[in-house]
Motif scaffolding. Structure first.
Motif, PDB file in Angstrom:
ATOM      1  N   HIS A   1      -3.401   8.020   2.794  1.00 33.56           N
ATOM      2  CA  HIS A   1      -3.453   6.857   1.911  1.00 33.56           C
ATOM      3  C   HIS A   1      -3.228   7.300   0.470  1.00 33.56           C
ATOM      4  N   LYS A   2      -3.115   6.365  -0.444  1.00 38.50           N
ATOM      5  CA  LYS A   2      -2.692   6.634  -1.823  1.00 38.50           C
ATOM      6  C   LYS A   2      -3.410   7.798  -2.492  1.00 38.50           C
ATOM      7  N   SER A   3      -4.730   7.841  -2.463  1.00 40.86           N
ATOM      8  CA  SER A   3      -5.429   8.899  -3.198  1.00 40.86           C
ATOM      9  C   SER A   3      -5.140  10.283  -2.607  1.00 40.86           C
ATOM     10  N   LEU A   4      -5.103  10.390  -1.283  1.00 37.82           N
ATOM     11  CA  LEU A   4      -4.759  11.682  -0.672  1.00 37.82           C
ATOM     12  C   LEU A   4      -3.280  12.003  -0.860  1.00 37.82           C
TER      13      LEU A   4
ATOM     14  N   THR B   1       0.842  -1.197   0.000  1.00 40.96           N
ATOM     15  CA  THR B   1       0.000   0.000   0.000  1.00 40.96           C
ATOM     16  C   THR B   1       0.874   1.243   0.000  1.00 40.96           C
TER      17      THR B   1
ATOM     18  N   TYR C   1       1.572   5.243   0.603  1.00 40.84           N
ATOM     19  CA  TYR C   1       1.115   6.254   1.559  1.00 40.84           C
ATOM     20  C   TYR C   1       2.184   7.313   1.746  1.00 40.84           C
TER      21      TYR C   1
ATOM     22  N   SER D   1      -8.643  14.426   5.092  1.00 43.18           N
ATOM     23  CA  SER D   1      -8.744  15.124   3.819  1.00 43.18           C
ATOM     24  C   SER D   1      -7.910  16.383   3.947  1.00 43.18           C
TER      25      SER D   1
ATOM     26  N   LYS E   1       0.427  16.149  -6.275  1.00 42.49           N
ATOM     27  CA  LYS E   1      -0.078  16.922  -7.412  1.00 42.49           C
ATOM     28  C   LYS E   1      -0.161  18.418  -7.070  1.00 42.49           C
TER      29      LYS E   1
ATOM     30  N   ASP F   1      -1.478  11.156  -3.436  1.00 36.21           N
ATOM     31  CA  ASP F   1      -1.366  11.650  -4.815  1.00 36.21           C
ATOM     32  C   ASP F   1      -1.789  13.114  -4.907  1.00 36.21           C
ATOM     33  N   ARG F   2      -2.832  13.493  -4.167  1.00 36.22           N
ATOM     34  CA  ARG F   2      -3.288  14.894  -4.175  1.00 36.22           C
ATOM     35  C   ARG F   2      -2.231  15.821  -3.575  1.00 36.22           C
TER      36      ARG F   2
END
Length: 92
Positions: free
Chosen positions: A52-55, A24, A26, A86, A61, A57-58
């Motif tokens: 975690h991965k999606s946050l 995973t 992170y 978030s 980015k 990545d944000r």
């Protein structure tokens, strides 16, 4: 036990994607949060946050780096001192 939390602070290091033993992805960051004592002196507390991965990545980015002002909103896991959150990035 969990607790919804909101705070603003600044990362103490640049974000770096890591990978757990299970694969995973992170980012783990210590966030310096300003705190004022009753006599007006400024101190900081440090909150360790896991994204975690999606946050994560944000964060990358948005080009978040050491010192970027972040607002953290999420669930704090009291027993293990972990925050799943978030983010919003403040520029300027």
């Amino acid at each position: 036990m969990s607790l919804f939390t909101i705070f603003s602070g600044r990362p103490t290091t640049d974000p770096e994607m890591k990978q757990s033993k299970t694969g995973t992805e992170y980012i783990s960051l210590d966030i310096a949060v300003p705190q004022y004592s009753p006599d007006g002196k400024e101190n900081a507390i440090f909150v360790q946050c896991y994204f975690h991965k999606s946050l994560a990545d944000r964060l990358l980015k948005a080009k978040v780096m050491k010192g970027t002002c972040l607002q953290i909103r999420g669930v704090e896991m009291i027993r293990i001192s972990r925050i799943s959150a978030s983010i919003s990035v403040e520029r300027g």
